[in-house]
Design a protein around this motif. Structure first.
Motif, short mmCIF file in Angstrom:
data_model
loop_
_atom_site.label_atom_id
_atom_site.label_comp_id
_atom_site.label_asym_id
_atom_site.label_seq_id
_atom_site.Cartn_x
_atom_site.Cartn_y
_atom_site.Cartn_z
N LEU A 183 48.18 35.14 41.97
CA LEU A 183 49.03 33.95 41.95
C LEU A 183 49.22 33.39 40.55
O LEU A 183 50.11 32.58 40.31
N GLY A 184 48.41 33.85 39.60
CA GLY A 184 48.59 33.44 38.22
C GLY A 184 49.85 34.01 37.59
O GLY A 184 50.22 33.63 36.48
N LEU A 185 50.53 34.92 38.31
CA LEU A 185 51.79 35.47 37.82
C LEU A 185 52.91 34.44 37.90
O LEU A 185 53.94 34.58 37.25
N PHE A 186 52.72 33.39 38.72
CA PHE A 186 53.72 32.34 38.87
C PHE A 186 53.48 31.24 37.82
O PHE A 186 52.34 30.94 37.47
N ASN A 187 54.58 30.66 37.32
CA ASN A 187 54.48 29.60 36.32
C ASN A 187 54.30 28.22 36.94
O ASN A 187 53.55 27.38 36.43
N LYS A 188 55.03 27.99 38.03
CA LYS A 188 55.03 26.67 38.66
C LYS A 188 54.96 26.82 40.18
O LYS A 188 55.32 27.87 40.73
N ALA A 189 54.47 25.79 40.83
CA ALA A 189 54.38 25.81 42.29
C ALA A 189 54.67 24.42 42.83
O ALA A 189 54.31 23.41 42.20
N CYS A 190 55.33 24.37 43.98
CA CYS A 190 55.59 23.11 44.66
C CYS A 190 55.06 23.22 46.08
O CYS A 190 55.41 24.16 46.81
N PHE A 191 54.21 22.28 46.47
CA PHE A 191 53.60 22.28 47.79
C PHE A 191 54.12 21.11 48.59
O PHE A 191 54.21 19.98 48.09
N LEU A 192 54.47 21.37 49.85
CA LEU A 192 55.08 20.37 50.70
C LEU A 192 54.30 20.23 52.00
O LEU A 192 53.84 21.21 52.57
N HIS A 193 54.21 18.97 52.48
CA HIS A 193 53.61 18.73 53.79
C HIS A 193 53.94 17.32 54.25
O HIS A 193 53.74 16.35 53.52
N LEU A 243 58.72 30.47 40.36
CA LEU A 243 58.34 29.25 41.09
C LEU A 243 57.96 29.59 42.52
O LEU A 243 58.68 30.31 43.22
N LEU A 244 56.82 29.05 42.98
CA LEU A 244 56.43 29.12 44.38
C LEU A 244 56.82 27.83 45.08
O LEU A 244 56.58 26.73 44.54
N MET A 245 57.41 27.92 46.27
CA MET A 245 57.70 26.75 47.10
C MET A 245 57.02 26.97 48.44
O MET A 245 57.44 27.82 49.23
N ALA A 246 55.94 26.25 48.70
CA ALA A 246 55.06 26.61 49.81
C ALA A 246 54.80 25.44 50.75
O ALA A 246 54.64 24.29 50.32
N GLY A 247 54.74 25.76 52.04
CA GLY A 247 54.43 24.76 53.05
C GLY A 247 54.32 25.41 54.40
O GLY A 247 54.69 26.57 54.59
N ARG A 248 53.80 24.68 55.37
CA ARG A 248 53.73 25.15 56.75
C ARG A 248 55.14 25.10 57.35
O ARG A 248 56.02 24.40 56.84
N PRO A 249 55.39 25.83 58.45
CA PRO A 249 56.71 25.81 59.08
C PRO A 249 57.16 24.40 59.44
O PRO A 249 56.37 23.59 59.93
N ARG A 276 61.16 37.25 32.65
CA ARG A 276 60.88 36.91 31.26
C ARG A 276 61.87 37.55 30.30
O ARG A 276 62.29 36.95 29.31
N LYS A 277 62.25 38.79 30.58
CA LYS A 277 63.17 39.50 29.70
C LYS A 277 64.60 38.98 29.78
O LYS A 277 65.34 39.01 28.79
N THR A 278 65.00 38.51 30.95
CA THR A 278 66.40 38.12 31.16
C THR A 278 66.64 36.62 31.15
O THR A 278 67.78 36.18 30.98
N GLY A 279 65.58 35.81 31.34
CA GLY A 279 65.76 34.36 31.41
C GLY A 279 66.24 33.89 32.77
O GLY A 279 66.64 32.73 32.92
N ILE A 280 66.22 34.79 33.76
CA ILE A 280 66.59 34.41 35.13
C ILE A 280 65.43 33.70 35.80
O ILE A 280 64.27 34.10 35.64
N VAL A 281 65.70 32.62 36.52
CA VAL A 281 64.68 31.86 37.22
C VAL A 281 64.57 32.40 38.65
O VAL A 281 65.58 32.53 39.35
N LEU A 282 63.35 32.71 39.08
CA LEU A 282 63.12 33.22 40.42
C LEU A 282 62.23 32.26 41.20
O LEU A 282 61.12 31.93 40.76
N GLY A 283 62.71 31.82 42.36
CA GLY A 283 61.93 30.97 43.25
C GLY A 283 61.54 31.74 44.50
O GLY A 283 62.36 32.47 45.06
N PHE A 284 60.30 31.60 44.93
CA PHE A 284 59.79 32.32 46.10
C PHE A 284 59.36 31.32 47.16
O PHE A 284 58.46 30.51 46.93
N ILE A 285 60.03 31.35 48.31
CA ILE A 285 59.56 30.57 49.44
C ILE A 285 58.31 31.25 49.98
O ILE A 285 58.26 32.47 50.11
N SER A 286 57.28 30.45 50.28
CA SER A 286 55.99 31.04 50.63
C SER A 286 55.35 30.31 51.81
O SER A 286 55.47 29.10 51.97
#
Length: 237
Positions: free
Chosen positions: A217-227, A67-73, A180-190
């Protein structure tokens, strides 16, 4: 931090203040935010948006998602990441923050400000602040964790700032394979690129991700954009 009134009432109060005092609405909103303990209205609104959004996001994440979580500062992406981890703890999942930005003390202080039900629940959230954080480090640290574990990485663009670490694209590939192998969810602040123009569109999108180093960026499954207090969760095609 609990607000003195629902956000719609605070907005109404700001509109009355602007009209009665003949000041710009933005100035009145910032004044109301300061009374509630926030430096600016954008910080107050993003905090509230993150609280409700994080629960929705957790329910829509599948094991192994990136998961990508992206926004300006200042628009709530870090708050969203921490809220997501707190929601995972409430759901009896293991939750880990890997941060190259905060000290543990700073992260704990931020987390305590977000606890809205059981005080101290964030104490079970693990915080890792090593300068050695990279894909290999994260994989080694999370090895053996149960599927559904949630980890947030703060933040994407500095995973490879040390020249001794692999290229960012290689790290994301390795982390995606591990998830994918472990089922662990990874979120990336961006970060979002400074060229994002909120006058032309309300929210940034995948094209606005700041990429000083190339990564697919196609390596990510989901993305959340904030503003500016708004947010949108979407699947990444």
């Amino acid at each position: 931090m609990k607000l003195s009134a629902p956000i719609f009432r605070l907005k109404r109060r700001a509109k009355l203040m602007a009209r009665n005092s003949n000041v710009p609405l933005s100035e009145a909103l910032d004044q109301i935010a300061r009374e509630e303990g926030f430096a600016r209205w954008s910080m107050l609104s993003s905090r509230i948006a993150a609280r409700s959004l994080s629960e929705t996001i957790l329910s829509r994440l599948d094991d192994g998602d990136l998961l990508l979580m992206a926004g300006r500062p200042g628009h709530g992406k870090t708050t969203l990441g921490l809220e997501l981890l707190l929601d995972a703890v409430r759901d009896d999942r293991k939750a880990v923050l890997f941060t190259l930005e905060f000290t543990e003390q700073q992260a704990r202080k931020h987390i305590r400000s977000l606890e809205k039900d059981l005080l101290g629940i964030g104490d079970t959230l693990e915080i890792v602040t090593s300068d050695e954080i990279s894909a290999d480090y994260i994989i080694h640290h999370l090895s053996g964790s149960e599927p559904g574990t949630v980890a947030v990485i703060d933040y994407l663009q500095i995973l490879d700032q040390q020249r001794s670490k692999p290229a960012l694209s290689d790290q994301v590939l390795a982390l995606g394979d591990f998830a994918r192998k472990t089922g662990i969810v990874l979120g990336f602040i961006s970060q979002i690129d400074r060229s994002f123009d909120s006058e032309s569109k309300r929210l940034p999108d995948i094209r606005d991700i700041r990429l000083p180093n190339l990564v697919g960026l196609g390596l990510f499954n989901k993305a959340c954009f904030l503003h500016n207090g708004e947010a949108q969760l979407q699947d990444v095609a």
